[in-house]
Design an enzyme around this catalytic site. Structure first.
Site, PDB file in Angstrom:
ATOM      1  N   GLU A   1       0.812  -1.212   0.000  1.00  0.00           N
ATOM      2  CA  GLU A   1       0.000   0.000   0.000  1.00  0.00           C
ATOM      3  C   GLU A   1       0.848   1.266   0.000  1.00  0.00           C
ATOM      4  O   GLU A   1       0.435   2.294  -0.545  1.00  0.00           O
ATOM      5  CB  GLU A   1      -0.929   0.005   1.223  1.00  0.00           C
ATOM      6  CG  GLU A   1      -2.008  -1.059   1.209  1.00  0.00           C
ATOM      7  CD  GLU A   1      -3.046  -0.822   0.127  1.00  0.00           C
ATOM      8  OE1 GLU A   1      -3.452   0.341  -0.054  1.00  0.00           O
ATOM      9  OE2 GLU A   1      -3.434  -1.796  -0.542  1.00  0.00           O
TER      10      GLU A   1
ATOM     11  N   GLU B   1      -1.050   9.663  -0.411  1.00  0.00           N
ATOM     12  CA  GLU B   1      -1.369   9.128  -1.735  1.00  0.00           C
ATOM     13  C   GLU B   1      -0.669   9.950  -2.817  1.00  0.00           C
ATOM     14  O   GLU B   1      -0.744  11.192  -2.818  1.00  0.00           O
ATOM     15  CB  GLU B   1      -2.886   9.172  -1.942  1.00  0.00           C
ATOM     16  CG  GLU B   1      -3.359   8.559  -3.235  1.00  0.00           C
ATOM     17  CD  GLU B   1      -4.880   8.503  -3.315  1.00  0.00           C
ATOM     18  OE1 GLU B   1      -5.400   8.097  -4.371  1.00  0.00           O
ATOM     19  OE2 GLU B   1      -5.540   8.874  -2.312  1.00  0.00           O
TER      20      GLU B   1
ATOM     21  N   ASN C   1     -14.048   6.618   6.838  1.00  0.00           N
ATOM     22  CA  ASN C   1     -13.013   5.864   7.552  1.00  0.00           C
ATOM     23  C   ASN C   1     -12.251   6.746   8.538  1.00  0.00           C
ATOM     24  O   ASN C   1     -11.894   6.287   9.630  1.00  0.00           O
ATOM     25  CB  ASN C   1     -12.040   5.229   6.558  1.00  0.00           C
ATOM     26  CG  ASN C   1     -12.605   3.980   5.920  1.00  0.00           C
ATOM     27  OD1 ASN C   1     -13.348   3.231   6.549  1.00  0.00           O
ATOM     28  ND2 ASN C   1     -12.270   3.761   4.659  1.00  0.00           N
TER      29      ASN C   1
END
Length: 479
Positions: A330, A339, A377
């Site tokens: 990830e 990201e 989240n």
């Protein structure tokens, strides 16, 4: 009599004992010692004192049993005025020597009242992080403990073969043990209603003057600007990044896999590492970003002690390898903190939620080891960890321990695109493939992206080999 009523009675009694005349002369005596810049703060304290003595609503006691700021709005005002309670997230970068971060975090777990922020602030005040400092009365080391205090509380915490106040780790842990003993004494005084003040202020006061002095003065009904508690609290901001640091809080009964579940059991990896040493961690991630600290991982694992702490040794090692393999995939080998596809940053806001996206529509992109994303989240993880991640999602990219904790929160409690949590997949026999399904199965499993699945499996094989355990049933490795 209820605890709240008893506390109110004790406060009123002590306030009467420490009368307006005494407080007035105390304040007047301080004015000549203060620089002009401090007079505004002093004026605010005078205002608070006047309100306290006048019996205003400000001194009424809060009915909220979960308040951490002490009794009543008046207590909250004084606490915030003094610099807070030291329970915010720990800003590791504030500590000038990175090697001291892990011992500070570990030592701060000695008792509920102590936190890494408080401990770091006290050390700065004592020695400015000079481990070789020698002061008056034989004081030595980071915490400047006197010989009699270190003799009582010092141990060979760094396994050097000798307990020494000049060994940083020995000094830090001895500091924590003494602080927590003082915390017990001051809590007893509060329970017996012989003193007033908030628990932290009284404990810091006892550190500086001794418990007998605290008892003789009846506690600290007002905050004095040049007092040790006030000065230490003034340093908290250097080591605090906001939110609430849960790493030292006592656990309450929670479902297995939740933060704090099984916390009476020793975590399987401490800073020295029984399943994962710092050296092995470095070998696994040779190009990792310095943000992803081993200390942060150790701290997070202490928050979730069932992680790599369930089943036999082989199962525990497989779970550790499985988690790190997915994290490796990830985050690009623990290289990326946020990201990398910035064009996608604005796509993770579910505006249909009642709490919305208060940090902005582009604020909920992937961050951390498992690239936590979406406002839903961030909200769920923050609620579970006691942090305002919905309002301050950047905590996941600025505090290594928070980043690791969000990753373990997902691993231990979320099923994602799968039918079980990754933790349950490994400990229940589902195998590594089911962890992939939970994390990104909608895009990768069932032929969705076989190359990505292979990359995760390859990382899992490398990490199980590094930990000295077989990867398990070959038929369960893919999804």
């Amino acid at each position: 009599m209820s605890k709240l009523a008893a506390a109110r009675t004790a406060h009123q009694t002590a306030t009467n004992r420490f009368g307006a005349t005494q407080i007035t002369w105390l304040i007047i005596s301080m004015v000549g010692m203060l620089p002009l810049a401090a007079l505004a703060a002093l004026a605010l304290i005078v205002l608070v004192v006047i309100i306290l003595l006048s019996g205003s609503q400000m001194t009424s006691y809060s009915p909220d049993p979960d308040s951490t700021l002490g009794p009543g709005a008046g207590g909250s005002v004084l606490t915030e005025l003094a610099g807070g309670d030291g329970r915010g997230g720990f800003k590791e970068s504030g500590v000038p020597d990175a090697d001291l971060v892990a011992p500070i975090r570990a030592a701060a777990r000695e008792c509920d009242l102590l936190t890494p922020v408080i401990l770091a602030a006290q050390i700065e005040y004592a020695s400015d992080f000079d481990a070789d400092k020698e002061g008056q009365e034989g004081r030595k080391g980071l915490s400047q403990l006197t010989p009699d205090v270190f003799e009582r509380y010092g141990q060979d915490d760094d396994d050097s073969g000798k307990a020494s106040a000049l060994d940083p780790e020995d000094s830090i842990h001895a500091h924590a043990r003494w602080f927590c003993d003082l915390a017990e004494e001051t809590q007893r005084m509060l329970d017996e209603k012989t003193v007033v003040g908030d628990h932290l202020t009284l404990t810091l006061m006892a550190w500086d003057q001794g418990t007998e002095a605290v008892k003789a003065q009846g506690g600290m009904p007002v905050i004095v600007l040049d007092s040790y508690p006030f000065q230490v609290r003034g340093l908290f901001a250097r080591y605090e990044i906001g939110g609430t640091d849960m790493s030292t809080a006592s656990p309450t009964p929670t479902p297995s896999g939740s933060p704090g579940a099984g916390a009476n059991k020793r975590a399987v990896t401490d800073p020295e590492g029984t399943l994962l040493s710092a050296r092995t961690f470095d070998t696994m991630f040779p190009g990792r970003n310095s943000f992803y600290t081993y200390a942060g991982l150790s701290d997070a694992m202490a928050t979730f002690p069932d992680f790599a702490g369930t089943g036999d040794e082989a199962t525990r090692k497989r779970e550790l390898a499985a988690f790190l393999a997915n994290v490796d995939h990830e985050s690009g080998g623990l290289v990326h903190v946020e990201e990398i596809d910035r064009a996608a940053w604005g796509t993770y806001c579910d505006g249909g939620q009642p709490y919305g996206c208060p940090a902005g529509r582009s604020a909920y992109h992937g961050r951390g080891p498992i690239q936590l994303s979406w406002n839903t989240n961030y909200k769920a993880a923050g609620d579970a960890l006691g942090l305002d991640l919905l309002g301050n999602p950047d905590l996941v990219a600025t505090d290594p321990a928070v980043a690791w904790r969000t990753a373990l929160w997902f691993w231990m409690t979320q099923s994602g695109a799968g039918t079980t949590t990754p933790h349950a997949a490994i400990t229940g026999g589902g195998g590594f493939g089911e962890t992939i399904r939970s994390i990104n199965g909608a895009l990768e499993c069932g032929g969705g992206n076989a190359a990505q699945v292979r990359a995760r499996v390859d990382a899992y094989r490398r990490f199980t080999a590094a930990l000295g355990v077989d990867p398990g049933d070959e038929g369960t490795l893919t999804c």
